[in-house]
Design a protein around this motif. Structure first.
Motif, PDB file in Angstrom:
ATOM      1  N   GLY A 105      22.911  -3.991 101.735  1.00  0.00           N
ATOM      2  CA  GLY A 105      24.218  -4.254 101.125  1.00  0.00           C
ATOM      3  C   GLY A 105      24.565  -3.315  99.989  1.00  0.00           C
ATOM      4  N   HIS A 106      23.563  -2.616  99.436  1.00  0.00           N
ATOM      5  CA  HIS A 106      23.876  -1.705  98.326  1.00  0.00           C
ATOM      6  C   HIS A 106      24.135  -0.292  98.862  1.00  0.00           C
ATOM      7  CE1 HIS A 106      24.217  -0.386  94.208  1.00  0.00           C
ATOM      8  NE2 HIS A 106      24.014  -1.641  93.791  1.00  0.00           N
ATOM      9  N   ALA A 107      24.459   0.622  97.965  1.00  0.00           N
ATOM     10  CA  ALA A 107      24.822   1.979  98.366  1.00  0.00           C
ATOM     11  C   ALA A 107      23.598   2.858  98.628  1.00  0.00           C
ATOM     12  CB  ALA A 107      25.684   2.611  97.272  1.00  0.00           C
ATOM     13  N   ARG A 125      25.670   6.854  90.112  1.00  0.00           N
ATOM     14  CA  ARG A 125      27.127   6.858  90.201  1.00  0.00           C
ATOM     15  C   ARG A 125      27.652   5.672  91.018  1.00  0.00           C
ATOM     16  NH1 ARG A 125      31.008   8.643  87.011  1.00  0.00           N
ATOM     17  NH2 ARG A 125      32.600   9.498  88.341  1.00  0.00           N
ATOM     18  N   SER A 126      26.780   5.078  91.855  1.00  0.00           N
ATOM     19  CA  SER A 126      27.262   3.938  92.644  1.00  0.00           C
ATOM     20  C   SER A 126      27.175   2.635  91.848  1.00  0.00           C
ATOM     21  CB  SER A 126      26.487   3.809  93.962  1.00  0.00           C
ATOM     22  OG  SER A 126      25.166   3.380  93.704  1.00  0.00           O
ATOM     23  N   SER A 127      26.685   2.713  90.611  1.00  0.00           N
ATOM     24  CA  SER A 127      26.636   1.525  89.769  1.00  0.00           C
ATOM     25  C   SER A 127      28.025   1.235  89.202  1.00  0.00           C
ATOM     26  CB  SER A 127      25.674   1.767  88.608  1.00  0.00           C
ATOM     27  OG  SER A 127      25.945   0.863  87.560  1.00  0.00           O
ATOM     28  N   ASN A 238      33.827  -1.006  93.025  1.00  0.00           N
ATOM     29  CA  ASN A 238      32.598  -1.369  93.733  1.00  0.00           C
ATOM     30  C   ASN A 238      32.692  -2.803  94.239  1.00  0.00           C
ATOM     31  OD1 ASN A 238      32.424   0.201  91.322  1.00  0.00           O
ATOM     32  ND2 ASN A 238      30.283   0.536  91.770  1.00  0.00           N
ATOM     33  N   ALA A 239      32.214  -3.017  95.445  1.00  0.00           N
ATOM     34  CA  ALA A 239      32.047  -4.349  96.030  1.00  0.00           C
ATOM     35  C   ALA A 239      33.345  -5.001  96.511  1.00  0.00           C
ATOM     36  CB  ALA A 239      31.308  -5.298  95.076  1.00  0.00           C
ATOM     37  N   VAL A 240      34.497  -4.323  96.367  1.00  0.00           N
ATOM     38  CA  VAL A 240      35.743  -4.903  96.878  1.00  0.00           C
ATOM     39  C   VAL A 240      35.823  -4.616  98.380  1.00  0.00           C
ATOM     40  CG1 VAL A 240      38.261  -4.751  96.831  1.00  0.00           C
ATOM     41  CG2 VAL A 240      36.965  -4.809  94.694  1.00  0.00           C
ATOM     42  N   VAL A 292      35.911  -9.851  96.742  1.00  0.00           N
ATOM     43  CA  VAL A 292      34.751  -9.143  96.176  1.00  0.00           C
ATOM     44  C   VAL A 292      33.491  -9.690  96.839  1.00  0.00           C
ATOM     45  CG1 VAL A 292      33.567  -8.477  94.054  1.00  0.00           C
ATOM     46  CG2 VAL A 292      35.999  -9.039  93.975  1.00  0.00           C
ATOM     47  N   LYS A 293      32.641  -8.801  97.322  1.00  0.00           N
ATOM     48  CA  LYS A 293      31.473  -9.258  98.092  1.00  0.00           C
ATOM     49  C   LYS A 293      30.356  -9.761  97.167  1.00  0.00           C
ATOM     50  CE  LYS A 293      28.640  -5.086  98.756  1.00  0.00           C
ATOM     51  NZ  LYS A 293      28.377  -3.936  99.638  1.00  0.00           N
ATOM     52  N   PRO A 294      29.378 -10.476  97.722  1.00  0.00           N
ATOM     53  CA  PRO A 294      28.246 -10.931  96.899  1.00  0.00           C
ATOM     54  C   PRO A 294      27.360  -9.767  96.468  1.00  0.00           C
ATOM     55  CG  PRO A 294      27.971 -11.607  99.208  1.00  0.00           C
ATOM     56  CD  PRO A 294      29.318 -10.961  99.107  1.00  0.00           C
ATOM     57  N   SER A 296      24.425  -7.292  95.947  1.00  0.00           N
ATOM     58  CA  SER A 296      23.362  -6.913  96.893  1.00  0.00           C
ATOM     59  C   SER A 296      21.975  -7.060  96.287  1.00  0.00           C
ATOM     60  CB  SER A 296      23.572  -5.462  97.329  1.00  0.00           C
ATOM     61  OG  SER A 296      24.902  -5.271  97.735  1.00  0.00           O
ATOM     62  N   SER A 297      21.830  -6.838  94.991  1.00  0.00           N
ATOM     63  CA  SER A 297      20.514  -6.907  94.343  1.00  0.00           C
ATOM     64  C   SER A 297      20.191  -8.366  94.053  1.00  0.00           C
ATOM     65  CB  SER A 297      20.531  -6.127  93.024  1.00  0.00           C
ATOM     66  OG  SER A 297      20.999  -4.833  93.255  1.00  0.00           O
ATOM     67  N   ILE A 298      19.368  -8.955  94.915  1.00  0.00           N
ATOM     68  CA  ILE A 298      19.018 -10.368  94.747  1.00  0.00           C
ATOM     69  C   ILE A 298      17.500 -10.516  94.750  1.00  0.00           C
ATOM     70  CG2 ILE A 298      21.160 -11.336  95.652  1.00  0.00           C
ATOM     71  CD1 ILE A 298      19.839 -11.571  98.373  1.00  0.00           C
ATOM     72  N   ARG A 319      18.031  -6.757  86.045  1.00  0.00           N
ATOM     73  CA  ARG A 319      19.100  -7.605  85.491  1.00  0.00           C
ATOM     74  C   ARG A 319      20.380  -7.342  86.280  1.00  0.00           C
ATOM     75  NH1 ARG A 319      18.435  -5.149  79.706  1.00  0.00           N
ATOM     76  NH2 ARG A 319      18.315  -3.345  81.065  1.00  0.00           N
ATOM     77  N   HIS A 320      20.806  -8.323  87.055  1.00  0.00           N
ATOM     78  CA  HIS A 320      21.973  -8.122  87.918  1.00  0.00           C
ATOM     79  C   HIS A 320      22.963  -9.269  87.766  1.00  0.00           C
ATOM     80  CE1 HIS A 320      20.355  -4.631  89.975  1.00  0.00           C
ATOM     81  NE2 HIS A 320      19.185  -5.214  89.862  1.00  0.00           N
ATOM     82  N   ASP A 321      24.210  -8.978  88.147  1.00  0.00           N
ATOM     83  CA  ASP A 321      25.247 -10.019  88.150  1.00  0.00           C
ATOM     84  C   ASP A 321      25.057 -10.878  89.393  1.00  0.00           C
ATOM     85  OD1 ASP A 321      27.386  -9.424  85.993  1.00  0.00           O
ATOM     86  OD2 ASP A 321      26.967  -7.457  86.846  1.00  0.00           O
ATOM     87  N   PRO A 322      24.894 -12.197  89.263  1.00  0.00           N
ATOM     88  CA  PRO A 322      24.782 -13.024  90.465  1.00  0.00           C
ATOM     89  C   PRO A 322      26.109 -13.155  91.218  1.00  0.00           C
ATOM     90  CG  PRO A 322      24.526 -14.371  88.470  1.00  0.00           C
ATOM     91  CD  PRO A 322      24.699 -12.964  88.018  1.00  0.00           C
TER      92      PRO A 322
HETATM   93  C1  LIG Z   1      31.536  -5.564  87.620  1.00  0.00           C
HETATM   94  C2  LIG Z   1      30.575  -5.248  88.708  1.00  0.00           C
HETATM   95  C3  LIG Z   1      29.222  -5.437  88.486  1.00  0.00           C
HETATM   96  C4  LIG Z   1      28.304  -5.169  89.492  1.00  0.00           C
HETATM   97  N1  LIG Z   1      26.987  -5.431  89.252  1.00  0.00           N
HETATM   98  C5  LIG Z   1      26.101  -5.291  90.268  1.00  0.00           C
HETATM   99  C6  LIG Z   1      24.737  -5.658  90.070  1.00  0.00           C
HETATM  100  O1  LIG Z   1      24.338  -6.110  89.001  1.00  0.00           O
HETATM  101  N2  LIG Z   1      23.881  -5.498  91.113  1.00  0.00           N
HETATM  102  C7  LIG Z   1      24.295  -5.025  92.341  1.00  0.00           C
HETATM  103  O2  LIG Z   1      23.499  -4.922  93.265  1.00  0.00           O
HETATM  104  N3  LIG Z   1      25.586  -4.676  92.543  1.00  0.00           N
HETATM  105  C8  LIG Z   1      26.493  -4.794  91.550  1.00  0.00           C
HETATM  106  N4  LIG Z   1      27.796  -4.446  91.768  1.00  0.00           N
HETATM  107  C9  LIG Z   1      28.205  -3.967  93.089  1.00  0.00           C
HETATM  108  C10 LIG Z   1      27.676  -2.605  93.461  1.00  0.00           C
HETATM  109  O3  LIG Z   1      28.024  -1.632  92.499  1.00  0.00           O
HETATM  110  C11 LIG Z   1      28.222  -2.212  94.830  1.00  0.00           C
HETATM  111  O4  LIG Z   1      28.132  -3.278  95.710  1.00  0.00           O
HETATM  112  C12 LIG Z   1      27.458  -1.044  95.389  1.00  0.00           C
HETATM  113  O5  LIG Z   1      27.792   0.117  94.685  1.00  0.00           O
HETATM  114  C13 LIG Z   1      27.741  -0.803  96.868  1.00  0.00           C
HETATM  115  O6  LIG Z   1      29.048  -0.418  97.034  1.00  0.00           O
HETATM  116  P1  LIG Z   1      30.079  -1.272  97.865  1.00  0.00           P
HETATM  117  O7  LIG Z   1      29.714  -2.704  97.668  1.00  0.00           O
HETATM  118  O8  LIG Z   1      31.399  -0.943  97.257  1.00  0.00           O
HETATM  119  O9  LIG Z   1      29.970  -0.855  99.301  1.00  0.00           O
HETATM  120  C14 LIG Z   1      28.734  -4.677  90.759  1.00  0.00           C
HETATM  121  C15 LIG Z   1      30.108  -4.476  90.983  1.00  0.00           C
HETATM  122  C16 LIG Z   1      31.027  -4.767  89.975  1.00  0.00           C
HETATM  123  C17 LIG Z   1      32.486  -4.568  90.263  1.00  0.00           C
END
Ligand SMILES: Cc1cc2nc3c(=O)[nH]c(=O)nc-3n(C[C@H](O)[C@H](O)[C@H](O)COP(=O)(O)O)c2cc1C
Length: 376
Positions: A105-107, A125-127, A238-240, A292-294, A296-298, A319-322
């Motif tokens: 699920g992550h990049a 950069r994908s953060s 990210n994640a939209v 916004v998707k769930p 990925s880092s779980i 440390r990740h956002d749930p």
């Molecule tokens: C505000 C915000 C915080 C995020 N924090 C995390 C996080 O803590 N852990 C994680 O795996 N993804 C987090 N993401 C999502 C990833 O950045 C994203 O899912 C990843 O880059 C893959 O890209 P995609 O989901 O757009 O395909 C966050 C996204 C946003 C908008």
């Protein structure tokens, strides 16, 4: 052009990584004479920053902004505005096990296939750390739009996982950690998030962003459509995974007699269009919904492969956002502000002399307080 610049006349070029010394951006094309201080920008950054409640990542970043250029004696000068945010709470060891594998699920996988190498600390950069600079740039756009045109941009969480959040009041949004427009539901949202965190899992969310006071005429009919640019802006977060304008996917079952917003001398009778017709603003509220998707880092173990393609498993303990949707509302507001300011300046350049034959109709009430369609 490399994909780090957004906008046409009002542009934002972002730089920096999650675990580098700093992130920042250069905002170009801002008209001179806008009163601007670091406090104006800091207010918006504080709404997005991590560590503000137990329901978001516990990374401690003050996200303090420095204005390096483009402002003199408290006013923009018309020259590039450089904004810098130093990273202070990197913790690279959390990412040690990610050098060799890919989080589902992550990049990580796509990034490695593209560049052949990656900095695994925090996703580089994908953060979504990068989105702080968009919020900083968006604060400038929000201020200009408000002072020059009376445009107000606000957002809220419309759904957290399975829990729909009926809109009660804008007043509620800033008084709970979720940006929920409904304080009565806050305890239920807290309980849901506590159980989710305990389970080591994550969840998606739906957000709504509304721009009120947008005059008719912003946007263009073909490639520069306002709705197209808003969709691109939101999808760049990210994640939209989904964006809807107005009634969005609900139009599928609507009749023309229901969907078309009727006009009267007193104003529009409804706002199914979400404030945009033919790619151009109508003067009604611009209404945007995001899925916004769930995260990925779980902590739960998932199947993956290693760099040699052999099967492995991955569980993420940093440390990740749930629920990344919780911190995304200010980002979505910022992206809407960036699109609208760019379109406003483009409209002024081309059509500043146009006198429309009829005066603008008054808009209708926001139209987001009733049920809003769920992105699929
Ligand atoms: C505000 C915000 C915080 C995020 N924090 C995390 C996080 O803590 N852990 C994680 O795996 N993804 C987090 N993401 C999502 C990833 O950045 C994203 O899912 C990843 O880059 C893959 O890209 P995609 O989901 O757009 O395909 C966050 C996204 C946003 C908008």
């Amino acid at each position: 052009m490399a994909g780090n610049t957004f906008g046409t006349v009002f542009t934002v070029t972002s730089f920096g990584e999650s675990h580098g010394p700093a992130i920042g951006c250069v905002v170009d094309g801002c008209p001179p004479g806008l009163a601007l201080s670091e406090a104006d920008i800091q207010r918006e950054l504080d709404r997005r920053k991590p560590g503000t409640s137990r329901h978001v990542t516990q990374r401690r970043e003050p996200d303090t902004v420095e204005i390096l250029s483009g402002v003199y004696e408290g006013m923009t000068t018309g020259t590039p505005i450089a904004l810098l945010i130093r990273n202070v709470d990197q913790r690279s060891k959390d990412y040690g096990n990610l050098v060799e594998t890919f989080r589902p699920g992550h990049a990580d996988y796509a990034y490695t296939m593209k560049y052949g190498r990656r900095d695994p600390r925090g996703g580089g950069r994908s953060s979504a750390r990068e989105t702080a600079v968009r919020v900083a740039a968006g604060a400038i756009a929000k201020k200009w739009l408000r002072e020059r045109h009376g445009v107000v941009i606000r957002g809220f969480m419309a759904q957290l996982g399975p829990i729909e959040i009926p809109f009660i009041s804008w007043e509620h949004v800033e008084h709970n950690p979720f940006f929920a427009p409904n304080l009565e539901l806050a305890p239920e949202l807290e309980r849901f998030m506590d159980a989710l965190r305990k389970a080591g899992d994550s969840v998606g969310a739906k957000l709504t962003v509304v721009a009120s006071g947008v005059p008719p005429g912003w946007g263009e009919p073909v490639f520069g459509r306002l709705d197209a640019e808003i969709a691109a802006a939101m999808m760049s977060i990210n994640a939209v995974k989904g964006v809807e304008i107005g009634d969005g996917f609900a139009v599928v079952t609507q009749r023309g007699s229901e969907h078309g917003d009727e006009l009267t001398p007193q104003g529009f009778l409804s706002n199914h269009a979400g404030g945009i017709l033919g790619g151009i603003s109508t003067g009604q509220d611009v209404v945007v919904h995001l899925a916004v998707k769930p995260t990925s880092s779980i902590r739960l173990e998932r199947r993956s492969i290693d760099l040699r393609g052999a099967p492995t498993t991955v569980a993420t303990h940093g440390r990740h956002d749930p629920c990344v949707g919780i911190r995304a509302t200010p980002i979505a507001e910022a992206m809407l502000a960036l699109v609208l300011m760019d379109q406003a300046l483009r409209h002024r350049a081309q059509c500043g002399d146009v006198v429309p034959p009829v005066s603008p109709l008054p808009g209708v009430a926001p139209g987001v307080v009733g049920p809003v369609p769920s992105p699929r």
